[in-house]
Design a protein around this motif. Structure first.
Motif, PDB file in Angstrom:
ATOM      1  N   PHE A 176      52.040  28.729  59.834  1.00 24.82           N
ATOM      2  CA  PHE A 176      51.012  28.699  58.780  1.00 24.82           C
ATOM      3  C   PHE A 176      50.891  30.087  58.155  1.00 24.82           C
ATOM      4  N   LYS A 177      50.672  30.104  56.821  1.00 21.98           N
ATOM      5  CA  LYS A 177      50.504  31.376  56.111  1.00 21.98           C
ATOM      6  C   LYS A 177      49.074  31.448  55.557  1.00 21.98           C
ATOM      7  N   ASP A 178      48.550  32.668  55.516  1.00 19.59           N
ATOM      8  CA  ASP A 178      47.215  32.850  54.948  1.00 19.59           C
ATOM      9  C   ASP A 178      47.238  32.466  53.470  1.00 19.59           C
ATOM     10  N   PHE A 214      49.601  20.940  55.320  1.00 20.47           N
ATOM     11  CA  PHE A 214      48.483  21.058  56.254  1.00 20.47           C
ATOM     12  C   PHE A 214      47.691  22.328  55.955  1.00 20.47           C
ATOM     13  N   ARG A 215      46.388  22.230  56.219  1.00 21.72           N
ATOM     14  CA  ARG A 215      45.487  23.357  55.972  1.00 21.72           C
ATOM     15  C   ARG A 215      44.601  23.538  57.206  1.00 21.72           C
ATOM     16  N   THR A 255      41.651  30.686  55.349  1.00 22.22           N
ATOM     17  CA  THR A 255      42.303  29.395  55.123  1.00 22.22           C
ATOM     18  C   THR A 255      43.797  29.612  55.193  1.00 22.22           C
ATOM     19  N   LEU A 256      44.437  28.846  56.072  1.00 22.10           N
ATOM     20  CA  LEU A 256      45.891  28.945  56.238  1.00 22.10           C
ATOM     21  C   LEU A 256      46.508  27.618  55.819  1.00 22.10           C
ATOM     22  N   GLU A 257      47.729  27.683  55.314  1.00 21.84           N
ATOM     23  CA  GLU A 257      48.401  26.447  54.903  1.00 21.84           C
ATOM     24  C   GLU A 257      49.873  26.479  55.314  1.00 21.84           C
ATOM     25  N   ALA A 258      50.425  25.288  55.445  1.00 24.26           N
ATOM     26  CA  ALA A 258      51.868  25.179  55.715  1.00 24.26           C
ATOM     27  C   ALA A 258      52.379  23.862  55.170  1.00 24.26           C
ATOM     28  N   PRO A 259      53.524  23.901  54.448  1.00 27.25           N
ATOM     29  CA  PRO A 259      54.162  22.636  54.081  1.00 27.25           C
ATOM     30  C   PRO A 259      54.750  22.001  55.342  1.00 27.25           C
TER      31      PRO A 259
END
Ligand SMILES: CC(C)(COP(=O)(O)OP(=O)(O)OC[C@H]1O[C@@H](n2cnc3c(N)ncnc32)[C@H](O)[C@@H]1OP(=O)(O)O)[C@@H](O)C(=O)NCCC(=O)NCCS
Length: 213
Positions: free
Chosen positions: A181-183, A161-162, A194-198
């Motif tokens: 979520f990480k930057d 996810f973003r 923009t942050l993302e997380a598996p």
């Protein structure tokens, strides 16, 4: 719902009018929130929300006329790469929640995913809006995101996810970072993080309480 047979375009058009756009039509039940399909009947209230300059800024949206909002609704329901739910605040539902009842009295926001990365169609950008101030700070935004992401894993096979969030939107940044979520990057031009997380690093709960609309 599957679109099949001799006239798939016509079938898709009928499904779009009914609000599913041929992508299937479900509701997802949480403890504080219920996610329901974004139907035509929800558009006028949604349009009222989007007159608020603060919400337009927070969601990086442009003001639209009501007719344009109906067009956007139609394009969202037809777009196979998008899935939008209206968020209901369970405390505001009159009577009992019943699938098929649009429950406009309890609509407080929306949550959507957009599979917009051509290099990875199992990556979804996610957006959340709790527009009604009386329903903020009750954990509804957080629950709606988690329900939507679990739904996206189950129905679309999403693995990452973003979220793109303005650097000034501290509430939303805090919410997504709290969930894990990480930057991933920063745009100085758009002043946006923009942050993302598996998916497997997120506190998603299965099985989902999900049903046919
Ligand atoms: C950001 C938003 C979705 C939060 O929804 P909400 O239902 O009020 O949030 P919740 O009650 O679920 O709060 C969950 C967490 O978010 C963070 N948060 C929410 N509101 C916050 C605020 N005003 N200030 C700081 N942190 C906040 C907190 O970490 C909170 O957890 P905590 O209470 O344990 O500290 C809502 O304020 C909103 O829609 N804002 C406008 C639109 C927007 O910014 N959308 C995001 C674009 S992706």
């Amino acid at each position: 719902m599957e679109v099949s047979g001799a006239a798939p375009a016509a079938a898709a058009a009928v499904e779009a009018e009914s609000g599913s756009g041929g992508k299937g039509s479900w509701y997802v039940l949480g403890e504080r929130a219920v996610l329901v399909p974004y139907l035509r009947e929800h558009v006028p209230r949604y349009h009222e929300w989007m007159q608020d300059p603060a919400l337009l800024e927070a969601t990086a949206s442009e003001p639209l006329s009501l007719a344009q909002e109906f067009d956007v609704h139609r394009s969202w329901t037809l777009d196979p790469l998008k899935h939008t739910f209206i968020v209901l605040d369970k405390e505001l539902i009159e009577g009992r929640f019943s699938p098929g009842n649009r429950h406009t009295e309890a609509m407080v926001g929306d949550v959507n995913i957009y599979m917009n990365d051509p290099d990875d169609m199992q990556l979804a950008e996610i957006e959340i809006m709790i527009a009604e101030h009386k329903s903020r700070g009750k954990g509804i935004g957080q629950e709606a995101i988690l329900l939507m992401m679990a739904f996206a894993v189950e129905k679309y096979g999403i693995h990452t996810f973003r979220a793109k969030i303005s650097e000034s939107n501290t509430a939303s940044l805090k919410l997504f970072r709290k969930l894990g979520f990480k930057d991933a990057s920063y745009s100085a031009v758009f002043k946006e993080v923009t942050l993302e997380a598996p998916a497997d690093a997120l506190p998603l709960r299965f099985p989902l309480t999900i049903g046919d609309w």
